[in-house]
Design a protein around this motif. Structure first.
Motif, mmCIF file in Angstrom:
data_model
loop_
_atom_site.group_PDB
_atom_site.id
_atom_site.type_symbol
_atom_site.label_atom_id
_atom_site.label_comp_id
_atom_site.label_asym_id
_atom_site.label_seq_id
_atom_site.Cartn_x
_atom_site.Cartn_y
_atom_site.Cartn_z
ATOM 1 N N ASP A 10 0.015 5.004 3.373
ATOM 2 C CA ASP A 10 1.215 4.712 2.597
ATOM 3 C C ASP A 10 0.819 4.341 1.171
ATOM 4 O OD1 ASP A 10 2.913 5.158 4.734
ATOM 5 O OD2 ASP A 10 2.876 3.069 5.390
ATOM 6 N N ILE A 11 1.560 4.867 0.188
ATOM 7 C CA ILE A 11 1.333 4.531 -1.213
ATOM 8 C C ILE A 11 2.678 4.182 -1.850
ATOM 9 C CG2 ILE A 11 -0.706 6.009 -1.409
ATOM 10 C CD1 ILE A 11 1.045 8.086 -2.819
ATOM 11 N N TYR A 12 2.630 3.554 -3.023
ATOM 12 C CA TYR A 12 3.849 3.162 -3.729
ATOM 13 C C TYR A 12 3.792 3.736 -5.143
ATOM 14 C CZ TYR A 12 4.573 -0.009 0.166
ATOM 15 O OH TYR A 12 4.766 -0.523 1.420
ATOM 16 N N VAL A 13 4.866 4.448 -5.512
ATOM 17 C CA VAL A 13 4.933 5.112 -6.809
ATOM 18 C C VAL A 13 6.223 4.717 -7.506
ATOM 19 C CG1 VAL A 13 4.821 7.330 -7.990
ATOM 20 C CG2 VAL A 13 3.653 7.040 -5.807
ATOM 21 N N ASP A 14 6.121 4.378 -8.802
ATOM 22 C CA ASP A 14 7.279 3.986 -9.604
ATOM 23 C C ASP A 14 7.686 5.165 -10.482
ATOM 24 O OD1 ASP A 14 9.260 2.651 -10.874
ATOM 25 O OD2 ASP A 14 7.961 1.328 -12.046
ATOM 26 N N ILE A 15 8.952 5.564 -10.414
ATOM 27 C CA ILE A 15 9.434 6.677 -11.222
ATOM 28 C C ILE A 15 10.602 6.214 -12.088
ATOM 29 C CG2 ILE A 15 10.926 7.517 -9.349
ATOM 30 C CD1 ILE A 15 10.435 10.367 -10.462
ATOM 31 N N LYS A 16 10.573 6.582 -13.363
ATOM 32 C CA LYS A 16 11.600 6.207 -14.323
ATOM 33 C C LYS A 16 11.992 7.429 -15.147
ATOM 34 C CE LYS A 16 9.531 1.573 -14.835
ATOM 35 N NZ LYS A 16 10.549 0.848 -14.059
ATOM 36 N N GLY A 17 12.953 7.239 -16.043
ATOM 37 C CA GLY A 17 13.347 8.315 -16.942
ATOM 38 C C GLY A 17 14.587 9.047 -16.465
ATOM 39 N N PRO A 69 16.021 5.793 -10.303
ATOM 40 C CA PRO A 69 14.698 5.269 -10.662
ATOM 41 C C PRO A 69 14.365 4.065 -9.793
ATOM 42 C CG PRO A 69 16.341 4.655 -12.310
ATOM 43 C CD PRO A 69 17.026 5.608 -11.374
ATOM 44 N N ASN A 70 13.176 4.057 -9.240
ATOM 45 C CA ASN A 70 12.831 2.976 -8.326
ATOM 46 C C ASN A 70 11.360 3.101 -7.926
ATOM 47 O OD1 ASN A 70 13.020 0.781 -6.629
ATOM 48 N ND2 ASN A 70 14.851 1.514 -5.563
ATOM 49 N N ILE A 71 10.911 2.141 -7.127
ATOM 50 C CA ILE A 71 9.584 2.222 -6.512
ATOM 51 C C ILE A 71 9.755 2.839 -5.134
ATOM 52 C CG2 ILE A 71 7.590 0.932 -5.688
ATOM 53 C CD1 ILE A 71 8.235 -1.193 -7.748
ATOM 54 N N TYR A 72 9.061 3.928 -4.885
ATOM 55 C CA TYR A 72 9.221 4.654 -3.624
ATOM 56 C C TYR A 72 7.943 4.554 -2.794
ATOM 57 C CZ TYR A 72 13.527 6.757 -5.361
ATOM 58 O OH TYR A 72 14.806 6.952 -5.830
ATOM 59 N N GLN A 73 8.159 4.338 -1.499
ATOM 60 C CA GLN A 73 7.044 4.387 -0.562
ATOM 61 C C GLN A 73 6.854 5.833 -0.123
ATOM 62 O OE1 GLN A 73 7.268 1.731 2.788
ATOM 63 N NE2 GLN A 73 5.694 2.808 3.941
ATOM 64 N N MET A 74 5.679 6.372 -0.405
ATOM 65 C CA MET A 74 5.378 7.756 -0.092
ATOM 66 C C MET A 74 4.097 7.813 0.758
ATOM 67 S SD MET A 74 7.895 9.208 -1.815
ATOM 68 C CE MET A 74 7.456 10.960 -1.870
ATOM 69 N N LYS A 75 3.690 9.022 1.085
ATOM 70 C CA LYS A 75 2.439 9.252 1.793
ATOM 71 C C LYS A 75 1.399 9.788 0.813
ATOM 72 C CE LYS A 75 3.945 8.099 5.880
ATOM 73 N NZ LYS A 75 3.443 6.874 6.572
ATOM 74 N N SER A 76 0.148 9.475 1.070
ATOM 75 C CA SER A 76 -0.919 9.922 0.175
ATOM 76 C C SER A 76 -1.047 11.440 0.125
ATOM 77 C CB SER A 76 -2.255 9.304 0.601
ATOM 78 O OG SER A 76 -2.553 9.633 1.956
ATOM 79 N N SER A 77 -0.438 12.124 1.069
ATOM 80 C CA SER A 77 -0.467 13.587 1.080
ATOM 81 C C SER A 77 0.732 14.204 0.358
ATOM 82 C CB SER A 77 -0.501 14.095 2.527
ATOM 83 O OG SER A 77 0.643 13.635 3.243
ATOM 84 N N ASP A 78 1.685 13.370 -0.087
ATOM 85 C CA ASP A 78 2.895 13.875 -0.737
ATOM 86 C C ASP A 78 2.599 14.395 -2.136
ATOM 87 O OD1 ASP A 78 4.451 13.348 1.447
ATOM 88 O OD2 ASP A 78 5.165 11.410 0.723
ATOM 89 N N ARG A 79 3.478 15.306 -2.591
ATOM 90 C CA ARG A 79 3.361 15.894 -3.924
ATOM 91 C C ARG A 79 4.518 15.413 -4.811
ATOM 92 N NH1 ARG A 79 -1.672 18.693 -4.072
ATOM 93 N NH2 ARG A 79 -2.167 19.117 -1.884
ATOM 94 N N MET A 80 4.407 15.740 -6.111
ATOM 95 C CA MET A 80 5.428 15.344 -7.075
ATOM 96 C C MET A 80 6.806 15.861 -6.674
ATOM 97 S SD MET A 80 6.133 13.756 -9.858
ATOM 98 C CE MET A 80 4.466 13.451 -10.425
ATOM 99 N N LYS A 81 6.864 17.060 -6.126
ATOM 100 C CA LYS A 81 8.140 17.666 -5.733
ATOM 101 C C LYS A 81 8.861 16.796 -4.712
ATOM 102 C CE LYS A 81 11.172 21.085 -5.225
ATOM 103 N NZ LYS A 81 11.932 20.610 -4.062
ATOM 104 N N GLN A 82 8.139 16.216 -3.781
ATOM 105 C CA GLN A 82 8.760 15.389 -2.746
ATOM 106 C C GLN A 82 9.302 14.090 -3.325
ATOM 107 O OE1 GLN A 82 5.038 16.045 -0.470
ATOM 108 N NE2 GLN A 82 6.346 16.098 1.335
ATOM 109 N N LEU A 83 8.632 13.543 -4.336
ATOM 110 C CA LEU A 83 9.128 12.330 -4.994
ATOM 111 C C LEU A 83 10.407 12.634 -5.771
ATOM 112 C CD1 LEU A 83 8.817 9.395 -5.895
ATOM 113 C CD2 LEU A 83 7.360 10.204 -7.771
ATOM 114 N N LEU A 84 10.440 13.760 -6.482
ATOM 115 C CA LEU A 84 11.631 14.132 -7.261
ATOM 116 C C LEU A 84 12.816 14.430 -6.349
ATOM 117 C CD1 LEU A 84 10.077 16.367 -10.076
ATOM 118 C CD2 LEU A 84 10.700 13.960 -10.153
ATOM 119 N N ASP A 85 12.542 14.925 -5.147
ATOM 120 C CA ASP A 85 13.626 15.169 -4.194
ATOM 121 C C ASP A 85 14.297 13.862 -3.791
ATOM 122 O OD1 ASP A 85 13.185 17.868 -4.256
ATOM 123 O OD2 ASP A 85 11.953 17.918 -2.441
#
Length: 232
Positions: A80-87, A92-108
């Protein structure tokens, strides 16, 4: 009485002892007489040796295969990883993702706005823990207020910085940020975030950003890297 009669009487008296003695002698000879070993067949020995070597080689190959599979599983471990996305995103928020996830999955998850400029965003980029990502609006990259614009590259980025779009570094309030939110700042891991919170609880609110250097584990060099991301 003749000698023969004497012998016969003696034999009749001791015949059972004699028979038992002879039987013991025969049994002793039968069990102690050296037996000749069967002549070894050279062809049979060669075949057995080859079979044994083949088994050892197969066992060694199997062990190497198991070791390779174990190493692959270890290197492919998903965390599990945590990524902050803004703009230019709707959420916009801090999302819990997987280390195998890509940018496309975060934007979704964050849902980009219609005016978001994705032309400089590498949608196949693998996400990194504690990364701060900024999605610019269309035309925003040309504004003079931006200190950096998005770039794409097939190689890794220097010093672990993101290859996605960035503008002026979004700042985190040192006196209000939670331990989890502090970890979104590049260079602050769980131990440093915990130390900052403990310092704030025992010493009170930070009066200046420079006071961060009083926190255990944060030296001059680390402070210089963190300062652009902090405010009070």
């Amino acid at each position: 009485m003749t000698n023969w009669e004497t012998i016969q009487q003696w034999l009749n008296k001791w015949k059972w002892f004699i028979l038992i003695g002879v039987a013991f002698v025969i049994l002793f000879i039968a069990f102690t007489w050296p037996h000749q070993d069967k002549e070894e067949d050279p062809f049979e020995s060669t075949a057995l040796l080859q079979a044994e070597n083949g088994t050892k080689q197969k066992s060694s190959s199997t062990n190497k295969q198991l070791q390779a599979e174990g190493y692959a599983k270890q290197t492919d471990k998903i965390e599990d990883i945590y990524v902050d996305i803004k703009g230019a995103v709707k959420h916009p928020n801090i999302y819990q993702m997987k280390s195998s996830d890509r940018m496309k999955q975060l934007l979704d998850k964050a849902k980009v706005n219609e005016d978001a400029d994705l032309s400089t965003i590498n949608l196949s980029e693998k996400l990194v823990d504690q990364k701060l990502i900024y999605i610019p609006k269309k035309g925003e990259a040309n504004q003079p207020s931006n200190t950096a614009t998005a770039t794409t590259s097939t190689g890794g980025s220097a010093a672990g910085t993101s290859q996605t779009g960035t503008t002026d570094k979004p700042q985190v309030n040192l006196n209000q940020a939670t331990e989890t939110y502090l970890q979104t700042i590049p260079g602050i891991g769980p131990s440093k975030a915990k130390a900052i919170i403990e310092f704030r609880e025992t010493q009170g609110s930070f009066s200046s950003i420079d006071q961060l250097k009083e926190v255990k584990g944060i030296g001059e060099k680390t402070f210089e890297n963190l300062a652009p991301y902090l405010t009070i």
